[in-house]
Design a protein around this motif. Structure first.
Motif, short mmCIF file in Angstrom:
data_model
loop_
_atom_site.label_atom_id
_atom_site.label_comp_id
_atom_site.label_asym_id
_atom_site.label_seq_id
_atom_site.Cartn_x
_atom_site.Cartn_y
_atom_site.Cartn_z
N ARG A 21 -23.85 24.69 42.95
CA ARG A 21 -23.27 23.84 44.75
C ARG A 21 -23.56 22.97 44.24
O ARG A 21 -23.35 21.73 44.88
CB ARG A 21 -25.33 24.31 45.45
CG ARG A 21 -24.91 25.53 46.01
CD ARG A 21 -25.61 26.20 46.92
NE ARG A 21 -26.55 27.40 47.74
CZ ARG A 21 -27.28 27.78 48.41
NH1 ARG A 21 -27.46 27.11 48.18
NH2 ARG A 21 -26.85 28.73 48.50
N ASP A 22 -24.67 22.11 43.18
CA ASP A 22 -25.16 20.67 43.43
C ASP A 22 -24.18 19.85 42.65
O ASP A 22 -23.46 19.02 42.78
CB ASP A 22 -26.24 20.55 42.58
CG ASP A 22 -26.96 20.65 43.17
OD1 ASP A 22 -27.00 20.77 44.91
OD2 ASP A 22 -28.34 21.32 42.49
N SER A 23 -23.85 20.44 41.34
CA SER A 23 -22.73 20.15 40.79
C SER A 23 -21.05 20.39 40.71
O SER A 23 -20.31 19.75 39.92
CB SER A 23 -23.34 20.05 38.96
OG SER A 23 -23.59 21.11 38.61
N LYS A 24 -20.47 21.57 41.33
CA LYS A 24 -20.18 21.65 41.76
C LYS A 24 -19.38 21.99 39.82
O LYS A 24 -18.17 22.57 40.16
CB LYS A 24 -19.13 20.70 41.57
CG LYS A 24 -18.78 20.56 43.57
CD LYS A 24 -19.51 21.75 44.53
CE LYS A 24 -19.88 21.40 45.55
NZ LYS A 24 -20.39 21.85 46.32
N LYS A 25 -19.96 22.64 39.06
CA LYS A 25 -19.65 23.41 38.06
C LYS A 25 -19.31 24.71 37.98
O LYS A 25 -20.56 24.50 38.21
CB LYS A 25 -20.02 22.16 36.77
CG LYS A 25 -19.54 21.09 36.68
CD LYS A 25 -20.84 20.33 35.17
CE LYS A 25 -20.62 19.05 35.08
NZ LYS A 25 -21.23 18.62 33.60
N LEU A 26 -18.49 25.09 36.77
CA LEU A 26 -18.82 26.34 36.48
C LEU A 26 -20.09 26.71 35.86
O LEU A 26 -20.91 26.56 34.88
CB LEU A 26 -17.48 26.68 35.52
CG LEU A 26 -16.23 27.29 36.62
CD1 LEU A 26 -14.87 27.40 35.79
CD2 LEU A 26 -16.26 28.12 38.16
N ILE A 27 -20.40 27.95 36.20
CA ILE A 27 -22.20 28.27 35.56
C ILE A 27 -21.83 30.16 35.92
O ILE A 27 -21.96 30.45 36.40
CB ILE A 27 -23.12 27.83 36.78
CG1 ILE A 27 -23.60 28.69 38.15
CG2 ILE A 27 -23.76 26.01 36.55
CD1 ILE A 27 -24.51 28.46 38.70
N THR A 28 -22.35 30.56 34.51
CA THR A 28 -22.98 32.12 34.32
C THR A 28 -24.60 32.17 34.90
O THR A 28 -25.17 31.47 34.30
CB THR A 28 -22.65 32.30 33.45
OG1 THR A 28 -21.32 32.31 32.95
CG2 THR A 28 -23.15 34.37 32.76
N ILE A 29 -24.51 33.16 35.81
CA ILE A 29 -26.13 33.15 36.20
C ILE A 29 -25.85 34.71 36.39
O ILE A 29 -25.23 35.45 37.10
CB ILE A 29 -26.41 32.90 37.53
CG1 ILE A 29 -25.20 32.86 38.71
CG2 ILE A 29 -26.35 31.25 36.96
CD1 ILE A 29 -26.12 32.26 40.29
N VAL A 30 -27.25 35.37 36.98
CA VAL A 30 -27.29 36.55 37.19
C VAL A 30 -27.68 36.57 38.65
O VAL A 30 -29.03 36.05 39.32
CB VAL A 30 -28.48 37.26 35.62
CG1 VAL A 30 -28.92 38.64 36.68
CG2 VAL A 30 -27.91 37.74 34.97
N ILE A 31 -27.52 37.81 39.37
CA ILE A 31 -28.27 37.40 41.01
C ILE A 31 -28.47 38.84 41.17
O ILE A 31 -27.76 39.92 40.86
CB ILE A 31 -27.09 37.18 41.57
CG1 ILE A 31 -25.77 37.11 41.54
CG2 ILE A 31 -27.01 35.63 40.83
CD1 ILE A 31 -24.60 37.08 42.65
N ARG A 32 -28.97 39.42 42.20
CA ARG A 32 -28.97 40.41 42.29
C ARG A 32 -27.32 40.96 43.49
O ARG A 32 -27.16 40.70 44.05
CB ARG A 32 -30.04 40.56 43.78
CG ARG A 32 -31.54 40.28 43.84
CD ARG A 32 -32.63 40.09 44.74
NE ARG A 32 -32.57 41.64 45.22
CZ ARG A 32 -33.09 42.34 44.96
NH1 ARG A 32 -33.92 42.08 43.43
NH2 ARG A 32 -33.49 44.20 45.80
N ALA A 33 -27.24 42.59 42.83
CA ALA A 33 -26.18 42.81 44.03
C ALA A 33 -26.10 43.10 45.60
O ALA A 33 -24.39 43.42 45.44
CB ALA A 33 -25.93 44.27 43.07
#
Length: 87
Positions: A21-33
């Protein structure tokens, strides 16, 4: 957002690649399904996302060998079963 991995035994979390959201860069994260809806299997043509996927799987012993069409199909068959009705 690109779903790239799952935790089949836990049935609660998935690994995704998306824009911060902030940097508009691609990130890899774990989220709830359960936070994902209207998902479908599609080919990725974005070279930056493809590079992130390769980097993610290269950390494993088998590398990209695990990331097959069968793996993706099994993952997307399993994910809808995780989501419980809200309310």
């Amino acid at each position: 957002m690109y779903i790239i991995d799952w935790y089949a035994g836990m049935c609660q979390a998935i690994t995704v690649i998306g824009l911060s959201r902030d940097s508009k860069k691609l990130i890899t994260i774990v989220i709830r399904a359960e936070w994902i809806e209207n998902f479908r299997v599609k080919l990725c043509y974005n070279p930056k996302v493809c590079s992130k996927i390769k980097t993610y799987f290269d950390k494993e012993e088998t590398g990209m060998q695990r990331y097959t069409e069968k793996f993706v199909n099994d993952m997307f068959i399993g994910i809808p079963q995780w989501i419980e009705p809200l309310g």
